[in-house]
Design an enzyme around this catalytic site. Structure first.
Site, PDB file in Angstrom:
ATOM      1  N   LYS A  79     -53.063 -14.103  60.754  1.00 46.83           N
ATOM      2  CA  LYS A  79     -52.480 -13.046  59.922  1.00 46.83           C
ATOM      3  C   LYS A  79     -51.912 -13.666  58.644  1.00 46.83           C
ATOM      4  O   LYS A  79     -51.221 -14.689  58.701  1.00 46.83           O
ATOM      5  CB  LYS A  79     -51.341 -12.359  60.700  1.00 46.83           C
ATOM      6  CG  LYS A  79     -50.621 -11.285  59.900  1.00 46.83           C
ATOM      7  CD  LYS A  79     -49.230 -10.984  60.471  1.00 46.83           C
ATOM      8  CE  LYS A  79     -48.221 -11.106  59.381  1.00 46.83           C
ATOM      9  NZ  LYS A  79     -47.212 -10.234  59.107  1.00 46.83           N
ATOM     10  N   LYS A  94     -46.082 -14.625  54.635  1.00 48.27           N
ATOM     11  CA  LYS A  94     -45.266 -15.533  53.811  1.00 48.27           C
ATOM     12  C   LYS A  94     -44.757 -16.678  54.666  1.00 48.27           C
ATOM     13  O   LYS A  94     -44.675 -17.814  54.224  1.00 48.27           O
ATOM     14  CB  LYS A  94     -44.061 -14.791  53.241  1.00 48.27           C
ATOM     15  CG  LYS A  94     -44.412 -13.759  52.211  1.00 48.27           C
ATOM     16  CD  LYS A  94     -43.142 -13.004  51.792  1.00 48.27           C
ATOM     17  CE  LYS A  94     -43.378 -11.520  51.681  1.00 48.27           C
ATOM     18  NZ  LYS A  94     -42.706 -10.729  52.719  1.00 48.27           N
ATOM     19  N   LYS A 106     -42.026 -16.123  65.492  1.00 43.88           N
ATOM     20  CA  LYS A 106     -41.293 -16.821  64.434  1.00 43.88           C
ATOM     21  C   LYS A 106     -40.619 -18.080  64.978  1.00 43.88           C
ATOM     22  O   LYS A 106     -40.637 -19.132  64.338  1.00 43.88           O
ATOM     23  CB  LYS A 106     -40.270 -15.884  63.791  1.00 43.88           C
ATOM     24  CG  LYS A 106     -40.918 -14.872  62.847  1.00 43.88           C
ATOM     25  CD  LYS A 106     -39.920 -13.931  62.225  1.00 43.88           C
ATOM     26  CE  LYS A 106     -40.620 -12.956  61.293  1.00 43.88           C
ATOM     27  NZ  LYS A 106     -39.765 -11.858  60.857  1.00 43.88           N
TER      28      LYS A 106
HETATM   29  P1  ADP Z   1     -44.737 -11.403  55.821  1.00 42.43           P
HETATM   30  O1  ADP Z   1     -45.366 -11.476  57.187  1.00 42.43           O
HETATM   31  O2  ADP Z   1     -45.640 -11.971  54.795  1.00 42.43           O
HETATM   32  O3  ADP Z   1     -43.346 -11.982  55.767  1.00 42.43           O
HETATM   33  P2  ADP Z   1     -43.463  -8.854  55.778  1.00 42.43           P
HETATM   34  O4  ADP Z   1     -43.056  -9.085  57.201  1.00 42.43           O
HETATM   35  O5  ADP Z   1     -42.413  -8.862  54.737  1.00 42.43           O
HETATM   36  O6  ADP Z   1     -44.601  -9.888  55.424  1.00 42.43           O
HETATM   37  O7  ADP Z   1     -44.288  -7.512  55.704  1.00 42.43           O
HETATM   38  C1  ADP Z   1     -44.156  -6.511  54.749  1.00 42.43           C
HETATM   39  C2  ADP Z   1     -45.175  -5.434  55.011  1.00 42.43           C
HETATM   40  O8  ADP Z   1     -46.483  -5.941  54.775  1.00 42.43           O
HETATM   41  C3  ADP Z   1     -45.188  -4.934  56.466  1.00 42.43           C
HETATM   42  O9  ADP Z   1     -45.460  -3.564  56.492  1.00 42.43           O
HETATM   43  C4  ADP Z   1     -46.287  -5.700  57.096  1.00 42.43           C
HETATM   44  O10 ADP Z   1     -46.854  -5.022  58.192  1.00 42.43           O
HETATM   45  C5  ADP Z   1     -47.264  -5.801  55.951  1.00 42.43           C
HETATM   46  N1  ADP Z   1     -48.065  -7.009  56.106  1.00 42.43           N
HETATM   47  C6  ADP Z   1     -47.637  -8.271  56.080  1.00 42.43           C
HETATM   48  N2  ADP Z   1     -48.655  -9.134  56.259  1.00 42.43           N
HETATM   49  C7  ADP Z   1     -49.752  -8.360  56.436  1.00 42.43           C
HETATM   50  C8  ADP Z   1     -51.121  -8.638  56.670  1.00 42.43           C
HETATM   51  N3  ADP Z   1     -51.557  -9.888  56.762  1.00 42.43           N
HETATM   52  N4  ADP Z   1     -51.976  -7.613  56.798  1.00 42.43           N
HETATM   53  C9  ADP Z   1     -51.549  -6.344  56.691  1.00 42.43           C
HETATM   54  N5  ADP Z   1     -50.264  -6.003  56.451  1.00 42.43           N
HETATM   55  C10 ADP Z   1     -49.378  -6.988  56.339  1.00 42.43           C
END
Ligand code: ADP
Ligand code: TRP
Length: 321
Positions: A189, A192, A110
């Site tokens: 990956k 957001k 990050k």
């Molecule tokens: P982001 O990376 O979009 O901010 P979060 O950290 O809020 O997402 O993740 C929320 C949930 O969704 C977590 O359990 C995370 O492992 C899952 N997640 C986020 N992005 C992915 C992805 N690209 N593939 C699979 N699971 C994901």
């Protein structure tokens, strides 16, 4: 079995969130006691726009319910409505070795992406450990990117138990290897914070724009392509019916896969896939009082459990006198 997971309201939820966390949680609804929550304290580490955080919190709750989370079958709440979690996070932070946090990839990633390196971002895994340990969760369904955070939660629990006596259940990660990481538009990956997402509830025009932006190579249509290396193929695979996927596989291997055409097909598939959820969501957003009521009741139930654990912890560490 007690199953728990949280999602950050740090932007619009995307298909990576759906496959990595929301769908597994929804599928687990009948397997045990389910705890699902919107982690807005965590979102504060990257969001400093109060209006969006507040709106996205309720929207994330609407998304989750629209996609199939049944509030009658689980405890569903907003993290900050159970403030006990911050007290536990503080207590846990006093047994958390610095080295454990310094090794966390998520923090380093990050910061490398330009997110300000504040203490909250660094201590994020401790708050997450508190989320999990406060409810004595046994299974935590998450995407693969959260594996290390779960290891940290386990390490903190072990350290605490060894120091103060058996207190916390050791949580297990629930990671589905088939969809461990959903790729984003650029092949990294989907996240957001990387701006490479396909939102679950986009309007049709924006959905089309997102899908058309999936990065593909410049191999001519007639030439064979390696499906595993293709971002578009990997996303299609999550949604297209098996039979159609076999045909698409043939087109990749033998030549004839036209990216533009397949992208338009993906738009149609996605639009249909989330149609029912989209209609339910519309109603939920129109009547916010229903959701607010669900979340308030959820917080009340979660808080009861939280207070029981916290009382024990306070006693164990010597905060009772
Ligand atoms: P982001 O990376 O979009 O901010 P979060 O950290 O809020 O997402 O993740 C929320 C949930 O969704 C977590 O359990 C995370 O492992 C899952 N997640 C986020 N992005 C992915 C992805 N690209 N593939 C699979 N699971 C994901
Ligand atoms: N860190 C998780 C994520 O970014 C969100 C989260 C916070 C979480 N607390 C949790 C997930 C507790 C599972 C359990 O996705």
């Amino acid at each position: 079995m007690r199953i728990l997971s949280g999602i950050q309201p740090s932007g619009k939820l995307h298909v990576g969130n759906y496959f990595g966390m929301m769908k597994p949680m929804i599928n687990n609804m009948d397997r045990g006691e389910l705890y699902a929550f919107i982690v807005n304290f965590h979102a504060l580490t990257t969001v400093n726009d109060s209006k969006s955080l507040s709106a996205d919190t309720l929207e994330a709750a609407a998304d989750f319910v629209a996609l199939g989370l049944d509030p009658e079958k689980c405890i569903f709440w907003v993290q900050s409505d159970v403030p006990e979690v911050t007290e536990l996070a503080w207590i846990l932070s006093t047994v958390t070795p610095m080295g454990l946090l310094e090794r966390c990839h998520s923090y380093k990633d990050k910061v490398a992406k330009g997110i300000a390196a504040c203490h909250g971002l660094f201590a994020y895994p401790v708050l997450m450990a508190a989320d999990i340990l406060l409810y004595q969760a046994e299974l935590v369904p998450v995407g693969k990117d959260q594996k290390q955070h779960l290891e940290v939660a386990r390490d903190i629990a072990i350290k605490f138990n060894n120091t103060f006596g058996d207190t916390f259940v050791l949580p297990e990660p629930g990671i589905d290897d088939n969809v461990a990481t959903v790729p984003g538009l650029d092949g990294q990956k989907m996240s957001k914070s990387y701006g490479n997402t396909i939102g679950i509830f986009l309007d049709e025009k924006t959905l089309k724009k997102s899908v058309m932006a999936i990065v593909t190579d410049s191999t001519p249509v007639d030439e064979p392509k390696d499906p595993e290396k293709c971002n578009l193929y990997n996303i299609l695979q999550l949604f297209a019916p098996e039979e159609r996927m076999r045909e698409i596989h043939e087109l990749y291997v033998n030549g004839g896969a036209a990216y533009g055409y397949l992208k338009l097909e993906l738009v149609d598939i996605l639009w249909e896939y989330f149609r029912k959820a989209r209609e339910t969501r519309k109603k939920l957003v129109a009547d916010k009082s229903y959701l607010k009521n669900v979340l308030a009741q959820g917080a009340e139930k979660a808080r009861k459990k939280a207070i029981t654990t916290l009382e024990l912890v306070r006693e164990r560490v010597g905060l009772k006198y």
